[in-house]
Write a protein that holds these residues in place. Structure first.
Motif, short mmCIF file in Angstrom:
data_model
loop_
_atom_site.label_atom_id
_atom_site.label_comp_id
_atom_site.label_asym_id
_atom_site.label_seq_id
_atom_site.Cartn_x
_atom_site.Cartn_y
_atom_site.Cartn_z
N VAL A 1 0.87 -1.18 0.00
CA VAL A 1 0.00 0.00 0.00
C VAL A 1 0.90 1.23 0.00
N ILE A 2 0.71 2.08 -1.01
CA ILE A 2 1.51 3.29 -1.17
C ILE A 2 0.61 4.48 -0.86
N GLU A 3 1.09 5.35 0.05
CA GLU A 3 0.26 6.47 0.49
C GLU A 3 0.86 7.83 0.18
N THR A 4 2.05 7.87 -0.41
CA THR A 4 2.74 9.13 -0.70
C THR A 4 3.29 9.09 -2.12
N PRO A 5 3.84 10.20 -2.62
CA PRO A 5 4.38 10.19 -3.99
C PRO A 5 5.43 9.10 -4.19
N PHE A 6 5.48 8.58 -5.42
CA PHE A 6 6.44 7.53 -5.77
C PHE A 6 6.82 7.67 -7.23
N THR A 7 7.86 6.93 -7.62
CA THR A 7 8.37 6.99 -8.98
C THR A 7 8.25 5.63 -9.63
N LEU A 8 7.78 5.63 -10.87
CA LEU A 8 7.73 4.42 -11.68
C LEU A 8 8.57 4.69 -12.92
N THR A 9 9.62 3.89 -13.11
CA THR A 9 10.52 4.05 -14.25
C THR A 9 10.34 2.84 -15.16
N ASP A 10 9.91 3.08 -16.40
CA ASP A 10 9.67 1.94 -17.30
C ASP A 10 10.98 1.45 -17.90
N SER A 11 10.89 0.37 -18.66
CA SER A 11 12.08 -0.28 -19.19
C SER A 11 12.88 0.60 -20.16
N SER A 12 12.24 1.62 -20.71
CA SER A 12 12.96 2.53 -21.61
C SER A 12 13.61 3.69 -20.86
N GLY A 13 13.41 3.75 -19.53
CA GLY A 13 14.00 4.80 -18.72
C GLY A 13 13.09 5.99 -18.47
N HIS A 14 11.87 5.97 -19.01
CA HIS A 14 10.93 7.07 -18.77
C HIS A 14 10.44 7.02 -17.33
N GLN A 15 10.61 8.13 -16.60
CA GLN A 15 10.18 8.21 -15.22
C GLN A 15 8.86 8.92 -15.11
N ALA A 16 7.95 8.33 -14.34
CA ALA A 16 6.68 8.98 -14.02
C ALA A 16 6.65 9.23 -12.52
N GLN A 17 6.48 10.49 -12.14
CA GLN A 17 6.31 10.84 -10.73
C GLN A 17 4.82 10.75 -10.44
N PRO B 1 -0.04 4.41 -15.34
CA PRO B 1 1.17 3.59 -15.48
C PRO B 1 1.25 2.43 -14.49
N VAL B 2 0.60 2.55 -13.34
CA VAL B 2 0.61 1.47 -12.36
C VAL B 2 -0.05 0.21 -12.93
N LEU B 3 -1.05 0.39 -13.79
CA LEU B 3 -1.74 -0.76 -14.38
C LEU B 3 -0.78 -1.62 -15.20
N GLY B 4 0.28 -1.02 -15.73
CA GLY B 4 1.26 -1.75 -16.52
C GLY B 4 2.07 -2.75 -15.71
N LEU B 5 1.98 -2.69 -14.39
CA LEU B 5 2.69 -3.65 -13.55
C LEU B 5 1.99 -5.01 -13.50
N PHE B 6 0.73 -5.07 -13.91
CA PHE B 6 -0.04 -6.31 -13.80
C PHE B 6 0.70 -7.46 -14.51
N ALA B 7 0.83 -8.57 -13.82
CA ALA B 7 1.45 -9.83 -14.27
C ALA B 7 2.97 -9.78 -14.35
#
Length: 131
Positions: A41-57, A68-74
């Motif tokens: 459970v995440i309650e504060t800002p976080f970073t997701l960096t995809d395989s191409s290096g694109h960072q989403a805050q 972008p979180v949905l892309g983590l499925f599976a």
């Protein structure tokens, strides 16, 4: 607190967003029984960096911007690291990384479930990490 190495090998089996971001992980033992079933459970800002290096805050409770979180499925967890006061970094089998830093004022993340010991990173982080 211990670093959650038990998450390595688990797959993301659920993602949910509301005022928090929830990511479910599951893995089975060779005999078919559930080895780990947990929820981050995440309650504060976080970073997701995809395989191409694109960072989403990303920030919980922001609706469509959390897509972008949905892309983590599976995806499968291949690496986990907790550093400093409780910065959590999760690496996935496609090269994606998720990172959550402790918040000075709020609980930033917690991990609960079966097959792991629970972890809660409270305001300001935690100092008693065991590796």
């Amino acid at each position: 607190m211990r670093v959650r190495a038990e998450l390595v090998g688990t797959r993301v089996t659920r993602t949910a967003v509301d005022h928090q971001v929830r990511i479910g992980f599951t893995d089975h033992a060779p005999d078919g029984r559930i080895r780990v079933e947990s929820e981050l459970v995440i309650e504060t800002p976080f970073t997701l960096t995809d395989s191409s290096g694109h960072q989403a805050q990303l920030m919980p409770a922001t609706g469509p911007s959390l897509a972008p979180v949905l892309g983590l499925f599976a995806k499968c967890v291949t690496e986990i690291e907790v550093t400093g006061q409780g910065t959590l970094s999760l690496g996935f089998d496609d090269g994606t990384w998720l990172s959550i830093e402790p918040d000075p004022d709020y609980e930033s993340w917690n991990l609960t479930g079966s097959g792991i010991d629970p972890v809660l990173v409270g305001p300001g982080g935690e100092t008693d990490w065991q590796h």
